[in-house]
Design an enzyme around this catalytic site. Structure first.
Site, short mmCIF file in Angstrom:
data_model
loop_
_atom_site.label_atom_id
_atom_site.label_comp_id
_atom_site.label_asym_id
_atom_site.label_seq_id
_atom_site.Cartn_x
_atom_site.Cartn_y
_atom_site.Cartn_z
N TYR A 1 136.70 78.17 81.40
CA TYR A 1 136.40 77.78 80.01
C TYR A 1 136.82 78.90 79.07
O TYR A 1 136.00 79.65 78.53
CB TYR A 1 134.92 77.47 79.84
CG TYR A 1 134.43 76.24 80.55
CD1 TYR A 1 135.30 75.29 81.06
CD2 TYR A 1 133.07 76.01 80.70
CE1 TYR A 1 134.85 74.16 81.72
CE2 TYR A 1 132.59 74.88 81.35
CZ TYR A 1 133.49 73.96 81.86
OH TYR A 1 133.01 72.85 82.50
N HIS B 1 134.52 73.51 91.20
CA HIS B 1 134.81 72.81 89.94
C HIS B 1 135.56 71.49 90.15
O HIS B 1 135.36 70.53 89.41
CB HIS B 1 135.61 73.73 89.02
CG HIS B 1 135.48 73.39 87.57
ND1 HIS B 1 135.71 74.30 86.58
CD2 HIS B 1 135.16 72.25 86.93
CE1 HIS B 1 135.54 73.74 85.39
NE2 HIS B 1 135.21 72.49 85.58
N SER C 1 129.67 65.56 79.49
CA SER C 1 130.14 64.64 78.45
C SER C 1 129.21 63.44 78.32
O SER C 1 129.67 62.29 78.31
CB SER C 1 131.57 64.18 78.72
OG SER C 1 132.46 65.27 78.75
N PRO C 2 127.88 63.65 78.23
CA PRO C 2 126.95 62.52 78.22
C PRO C 2 127.00 61.68 76.95
O PRO C 2 126.43 60.58 76.93
CB PRO C 2 125.59 63.21 78.37
CG PRO C 2 125.79 64.56 77.76
CD PRO C 2 127.19 64.95 78.15
N GLY D 1 131.09 63.29 72.11
CA GLY D 1 130.63 63.18 70.73
C GLY D 1 130.73 61.80 70.12
O GLY D 1 130.12 61.53 69.08
N PHE D 2 131.47 60.90 70.74
CA PHE D 2 131.67 59.57 70.17
C PHE D 2 130.34 58.84 69.96
O PHE D 2 130.14 58.17 68.94
CB PHE D 2 132.57 58.74 71.09
CG PHE D 2 132.93 57.39 70.55
CD1 PHE D 2 134.04 57.23 69.73
CD2 PHE D 2 132.18 56.26 70.87
CE1 PHE D 2 134.37 55.98 69.23
CE2 PHE D 2 132.50 55.01 70.38
CZ PHE D 2 133.61 54.87 69.55
N GLY E 1 127.87 58.71 66.78
CA GLY E 1 128.08 57.85 65.62
C GLY E 1 128.47 58.61 64.37
O GLY E 1 128.48 58.05 63.27
#
Length: 325
Positions: free
Chosen positions: A57, A130, A208-209, A213-214, A217
């Site tokens: 990262y 990973h 990525s839960p 970020g989608f 909203g």
């Protein structure tokens, strides 16, 4: 703060962990180490006790130097080391537009020494492979991790992007504490692993839960992201077609959020927290307000019938298909 068992590691951690990747990698220009450390330390002070990073990262500063995520995590958490669980990863490095996989015993050991140095600690709480390396058998990886546990350099180990067969073979050699796979309302293809992880007493750490970020909203079809430095710039859910496909899902989240006095982000996290006690989501953000909001999802209760109703609706939706970290 609610706690969850981190598989068979013997550790109990905050029900919502912090994915630290975006501080230096994949979410725009990397923050300075001191700035990133400040964000991570604020998360700890809010109640987070589970922090996720990786040797790969990294980002690049304008002067060409490397921004190491592990350095920011270490600077933030060394002073409170006894109160946190730190997870990092090995076996992946960046080679231009592709990932180079190497989970050979020598590479794992070399990576761990680098991670311990950058983190400034003597032992990693949870050390992940990973990505599965097709050139190395799971038994070989597990044997190496068992040696590192005996040597006191790691407390437990896990696998990111695990398959059931690989997981079972590895677990038979050295018990696996956690897997870390992509999971959200828009990425449910790993639900078939739930029965296996429950059987084996393994934690399912969800990266990525919120579908990068989608599901918050907070973005629209006209939202833009830094090309190349922010992975969202190339993700299908952020195209006009992707937004159209995700419209019904966002409307459902907003309606439920209104009923619960919550936010869409909190509903999306609560849905997985209430689905299985083995699930620990690790959303990430650079913004203290978002960190506090995400942590608050653990206080939002959804009934079994509400979770089932959400699942039934999700089954009818034609959502964008995507992958990658």
């Amino acid at each position: 703060m609610q706690l969850r068992r981190l598989g068979n590691s013997g550790l109990r951690v905050s029900a919502v962990g912090l994915g630290c990747m975006g501080v230096t990698h994949a979410s725009g220009a990397p923050m300075r180490i001191d700035e990133g450390a400040k964000v991570i330390r604020e998360a700890y002070e809010m109640g987070y006790t589970f922090f996720d990073t990786a040797e790969c990262y990294t980002g690049t500063y304008p002067d060409g130097s490397t921004a190491y995520n592990e350095e920011a995590v270490g600077e933030a958490l060394r002073p409170v080391r006894d109160g946190v669980a730190i997870a990092t990863k090995c076996g992946v490095r960046h080679g231009g537009d592709r990932l180079i996989l190497d989970s050979s015993p020598a590479a794992i050991r070399r990576s761990l020494e680098g991670s311990l140095r950058r983190l400034g600690i003597e032992c990693v709480d949870l050390y992940y492979q990973h990505r599965i390396d097709p050139e190395v058998e799971p038994e070989t990886v597990a044997e190496t991790m068992a040696e590192l546990i005996r040597e006191g350099k790691i407390k437990s180990w896990g696998i990111s992007e695990a398959s059931e067969d690989y997981l079972r073979r590895a677990h038979a050699v050295c018990p696996v504490a956690a897997i870390q796979n992509r999971y959200s309302m828009m990425a449910r293809w790993h639900e078939g692993l739930f029965s296996a992880v429950e059987e084996l007493g393994i934690a399912f750490v969800a990266f990525s839960p919120m579908a990068n970020g989608f599901l918050t909203g907070r973005y629209g079809s006209d939202s833009t992201f830094e090309q190349g430095a922010d992975f969202r710039s190339g993700m299908p859910q952020y195209t006009k077609e992707g937004f159209e496909k995700g419209r019904d899902l966002l409307e459902m989240l907003k309606a439920m959020a209104g009923e619960k006095g919550a936010t869409p982000a909190q509903i999306s996290l609560s849905w997985m927290l209430c689905k299985k006690p083995c699930i620990i989501p690790i959303p990430g953000s650079r913004k203290p307000d978002r960190l506090r909001e995400n942590l608050g999802a653990a206080e939002i209760a959804l009934s079994d019938s509400e979770v089932a109703a959400i699942d039934a609706k999700l089954d009818t939706m034609d959502l964008p298909v995507f992958g990658g970290h």
